[in-house]
Write a protein that holds these residues in place. Structure first.
Motif, PDB file in Angstrom:
ATOM      1  N   LEU A   1       0.804  -1.212   0.000  1.00 43.24           N
ATOM      2  CA  LEU A   1       0.000   0.000   0.000  1.00 43.24           C
ATOM      3  C   LEU A   1       0.841   1.268   0.000  1.00 43.24           C
ATOM      4  CD1 LEU A   1      -2.645  -1.107   2.657  1.00 43.24           C
ATOM      5  CD2 LEU A   1      -2.668  -1.484   0.184  1.00 43.24           C
ATOM      6  N   LYS A   2       2.107   1.146   0.344  1.00 40.03           N
ATOM      7  CA  LYS A   2       3.020   2.286   0.368  1.00 40.03           C
ATOM      8  C   LYS A   2       4.257   1.948  -0.464  1.00 40.03           C
ATOM      9  CE  LYS A   2       0.407   4.542   3.299  1.00 40.03           C
ATOM     10  NZ  LYS A   2      -0.342   5.757   2.900  1.00 40.03           N
ATOM     11  N   THR A   3       5.154   2.900  -0.605  1.00 38.62           N
ATOM     12  CA  THR A   3       6.352   2.660  -1.404  1.00 38.62           C
ATOM     13  C   THR A   3       7.369   1.820  -0.630  1.00 38.62           C
ATOM     14  OG1 THR A   3       7.312   4.739  -0.626  1.00 38.62           O
ATOM     15  CG2 THR A   3       6.129   4.795  -2.722  1.00 38.62           C
ATOM     16  N   PHE A   4       8.083   0.977  -1.355  1.00 41.41           N
ATOM     17  CA  PHE A   4       9.257   0.266  -0.845  1.00 41.41           C
ATOM     18  C   PHE A   4      10.490   0.965  -1.397  1.00 41.41           C
ATOM     19  CE2 PHE A   4       6.912  -4.017  -0.592  1.00 41.41           C
ATOM     20  CZ  PHE A   4       6.835  -3.967   0.791  1.00 41.41           C
ATOM     21  N   THR A   5      11.471   1.215  -0.551  1.00 38.26           N
ATOM     22  CA  THR A   5      12.781   1.654  -1.023  1.00 38.26           C
ATOM     23  C   THR A   5      13.645   0.410  -1.179  1.00 38.26           C
ATOM     24  OG1 THR A   5      12.627   3.789   0.095  1.00 38.26           O
ATOM     25  CG2 THR A   5      14.817   3.044  -0.541  1.00 38.26           C
ATOM     26  N   MET A   6      14.230   0.228  -2.371  1.00 40.04           N
ATOM     27  CA  MET A   6      15.000  -0.980  -2.659  1.00 40.04           C
ATOM     28  C   MET A   6      16.487  -0.659  -2.776  1.00 40.04           C
ATOM     29  SD  MET A   6      12.451  -2.727  -5.491  1.00 40.04           S
ATOM     30  CE  MET A   6      12.638  -1.349  -6.642  1.00 40.04           C
ATOM     31  N   ASP A   7      17.309  -1.574  -2.307  1.00 39.55           N
ATOM     32  CA  ASP A   7      18.754  -1.426  -2.436  1.00 39.55           C
ATOM     33  C   ASP A   7      19.177  -2.051  -3.764  1.00 39.55           C
ATOM     34  OD1 ASP A   7      21.480  -1.424  -2.335  1.00 39.55           O
ATOM     35  OD2 ASP A   7      21.646  -2.272  -0.328  1.00 39.55           O
ATOM     36  N   HIS A   8      19.395  -1.207  -4.764  1.00 44.89           N
ATOM     37  CA  HIS A   8      19.841  -1.664  -6.078  1.00 44.89           C
ATOM     38  C   HIS A   8      21.234  -1.116  -6.373  1.00 44.89           C
ATOM     39  CE1 HIS A   8      15.695  -2.807  -8.023  1.00 44.89           C
ATOM     40  NE2 HIS A   8      16.022  -3.556  -6.984  1.00 44.89           N
ATOM     41  N   SER A   9      22.040  -1.045  -5.340  1.00 42.12           N
ATOM     42  CA  SER A   9      23.389  -0.500  -5.506  1.00 42.12           C
ATOM     43  C   SER A   9      24.321  -1.478  -6.210  1.00 42.12           C
ATOM     44  CB  SER A   9      23.970  -0.115  -4.145  1.00 42.12           C
ATOM     45  OG  SER A   9      23.932  -1.213  -3.245  1.00 42.12           O
ATOM     46  N   ALA A  10      24.055  -2.771  -6.109  1.00 43.21           N
ATOM     47  CA  ALA A  10      24.902  -3.786  -6.740  1.00 43.21           C
ATOM     48  C   ALA A  10      24.247  -4.290  -8.024  1.00 43.21           C
ATOM     49  CB  ALA A  10      25.120  -4.952  -5.773  1.00 43.21           C
ATOM     50  N   PRO A  11      25.031  -4.837  -8.956  1.00 44.19           N
ATOM     51  CA  PRO A  11      24.447  -5.410 -10.173  1.00 44.19           C
ATOM     52  C   PRO A  11      23.487  -6.549  -9.825  1.00 44.19           C
ATOM     53  CG  PRO A  11      26.816  -5.137 -10.425  1.00 44.19           C
ATOM     54  CD  PRO A  11      26.509  -4.886  -8.973  1.00 44.19           C
ATOM     55  N   PHE A  12      22.463  -6.735 -10.651  1.00 47.54           N
ATOM     56  CA  PHE A  12      21.510  -7.825 -10.433  1.00 47.54           C
ATOM     57  C   PHE A  12      20.831  -8.160 -11.754  1.00 47.54           C
ATOM     58  CE2 PHE A  12      19.108  -3.927  -9.896  1.00 47.54           C
ATOM     59  CZ  PHE A  12      17.939  -4.182 -10.598  1.00 47.54           C
ATOM     60  N   LYS A  13      20.180  -9.307 -11.769  1.00 46.45           N
ATOM     61  CA  LYS A  13      19.439  -9.766 -12.932  1.00 46.45           C
ATOM     62  C   LYS A  13      18.226 -10.536 -12.425  1.00 46.45           C
ATOM     63  CE  LYS A  13      21.880 -11.679 -16.193  1.00 46.45           C
ATOM     64  NZ  LYS A  13      22.619 -12.697 -17.011  1.00 46.45           N
ATOM     65  N   ILE A  14      17.020 -10.106 -12.799  1.00 46.42           N
ATOM     66  CA  ILE A  14      15.801 -10.752 -12.316  1.00 46.42           C
ATOM     67  C   ILE A  14      14.756 -10.851 -13.432  1.00 46.42           C
ATOM     68  CG2 ILE A  14      16.046 -10.117  -9.883  1.00 46.42           C
ATOM     69  CD1 ILE A  14      14.235  -7.732 -10.340  1.00 46.42           C
ATOM     70  N   VAL A  15      13.934 -11.885 -13.329  1.00 39.86           N
ATOM     71  CA  VAL A  15      12.735 -12.010 -14.147  1.00 39.86           C
ATOM     72  C   VAL A  15      11.545 -11.939 -13.203  1.00 39.86           C
ATOM     73  CG1 VAL A  15      11.322 -13.596 -15.519  1.00 39.86           C
ATOM     74  CG2 VAL A  15      13.747 -13.316 -16.046  1.00 39.86           C
ATOM     75  N   GLY A  16      10.558 -11.122 -13.561  1.00 39.54           N
ATOM     76  CA  GLY A  16       9.368 -10.986 -12.735  1.00 39.54           C
ATOM     77  C   GLY A  16       8.153 -11.600 -13.404  1.00 39.54           C
ATOM     78  N   VAL A  17       7.305 -12.203 -12.602  1.00 39.36           N
ATOM     79  CA  VAL A  17       6.012 -12.703 -13.065  1.00 39.36           C
ATOM     80  C   VAL A  17       4.956 -11.883 -12.331  1.00 39.36           C
ATOM     81  CG1 VAL A  17       4.475 -14.695 -13.277  1.00 39.36           C
ATOM     82  CG2 VAL A  17       6.969 -15.027 -13.346  1.00 39.36           C
ATOM     83  N   LYS A  18       4.264 -11.017 -13.066  1.00 37.06           N
ATOM     84  CA  LYS A  18       3.239 -10.174 -12.461  1.00 37.06           C
ATOM     85  C   LYS A  18       1.892 -10.871 -12.547  1.00 37.06           C
ATOM     86  CE  LYS A  18       1.065  -5.602 -12.555  1.00 37.06           C
ATOM     87  NZ  LYS A  18       1.020  -4.277 -13.191  1.00 37.06           N
ATOM     88  N   PHE A  19       1.321 -11.198 -11.383  1.00 37.07           N
ATOM     89  CA  PHE A  19       0.036 -11.879 -11.339  1.00 37.07           C
ATOM     90  C   PHE A  19      -1.100 -10.862 -11.331  1.00 37.07           C
ATOM     91  CE2 PHE A  19       2.902 -15.147 -10.056  1.00 37.07           C
ATOM     92  CZ  PHE A  19       2.320 -16.332 -10.476  1.00 37.07           C
TER      93      PHE A  19
END
Length: 278
Positions: free
Chosen positions: A75-93
């Motif tokens: 219901l509110k914003t999340f602050t995410m730590d994306h300071s390091a390299p990453f690779k993700i696949v998301g499945v949005k339901f």
């Protein structure tokens, strides 16, 4: 930075999955390190390498997960730590899909992230997160095909009842219909539709409606430079009674006034783009 978004091709998968998306931050990328994830009524299954770690912070509460994980409706914003390299696949339901997939106590999952064993979740012995992610940037259609085939047996074993059917009908109207009018349009009492919606989604109807409108506003603002934004016009365009009403809405949703947001531009859409469908 690499990204894409595609829709499922198999109809029985598309009944529950809105889209697949991919995001990669490489070592040389200089993007903002702590983007904010705006409120979202959908659940996202994040497929990641097992040894990767992720941090989500909301209201001074930090949640840490490793590997693949759920991001449940928040219901509110999340602050995410994306300071390091990453690779993700998301499945949005789709909103309410987890109810049909026999995931109970949805209201208790709000504003939470949770590590998940994807193989156990979908009942597969062959699925490999590492293999899926290896060439995901260049082979997006192959990734989607693999996900379609791997998710199909799990999604076929679903639970549909009168409540989930009703919520599907509600969702067709929720984006552009006043909540007080939905019951009449569906020939149901207001109490009936509200109870079914809360049971299936863990949310009130007003909550996702507000988040849907917020996403529309953010997509519109993304196309404008700071100096081109006229907040009175934005308020009128999206049905707010006046500019103070819009200010209260944004401050409640993302914790910032319009002026502060225009200055910072620190939401995921600002950092990574709006993930248009390919």
């Amino acid at each position: 930075m690499k990204s894409w978004k595609l829709s499922p091709k198999i109809e029985d998968v598309a009944r529950y999955v809105e889209c697949y998306w991919f995001l990669e931050k490489e070592l040389h990328d200089q993007s903002f390190s702590y983007p904010k994830l705006n409120p979202d009524p959908s659940s996202h299954l994040i497929v990641s390498n097992l040894n990767s770690t992720y941090e989500y912070t909301h209201s001074n509460k930090t949640q840490n997960v490793s590997g693949s994980h759920w991001i449940f409706p928040h219901l509110k914003t999340f602050t995410m730590d994306h300071s390091a390299p990453f690779k993700i696949v998301g499945v949005k339901f789709k909103i309410g899909a987890l109810y049909s997939l026999k995931m109970n106590n949805l209201s208790s999952k709000l504003d939470k992230v949770e590590t998940i064993d994807v193989n156990h979740l979908i009942g597969s012995r062959t699925f490999s997160s590492d293999q899926l992610l290896m060439n995901a940037a260049e082979q997006k259609q192959q990734v989607c095909n693999i996900l379609d085939e791997e998710l199909l047996p799990w999604l076929s074993d679903c639970h549909e009842d009168k409540h989930s059917h009703l919520v599907r009908q509600i969702m067709l109207l929720l984006g552009d219909t006043a909540i007080a009018e939905i019951g009449e349009k569906l020939h149901r009492s207001q109490r009936t539709i509200e109870r079914s919606f809360a049971r299936v989604t863990g949310l009130s109807m007003k909550q996702p409606q507000s988040m849907i409108h917020l996403e529309e506003i953010l997509n519109y603002l993304y196309q404008l430079n700071k100096e081109d934004i006229n907040w009175v016009d934005v308020a009128n365009k999206y049905g707010f009674s006046d500019q103070p009403h819009l200010i209260r809405h944004l401050k409640s949703s993302i914790g910032k006034t319009p002026a502060s947001y225009a200055l910072d531009r620190d939401l995921t859409i600002d950092i990574y783009g709006n993930f248009e469908f390919d």
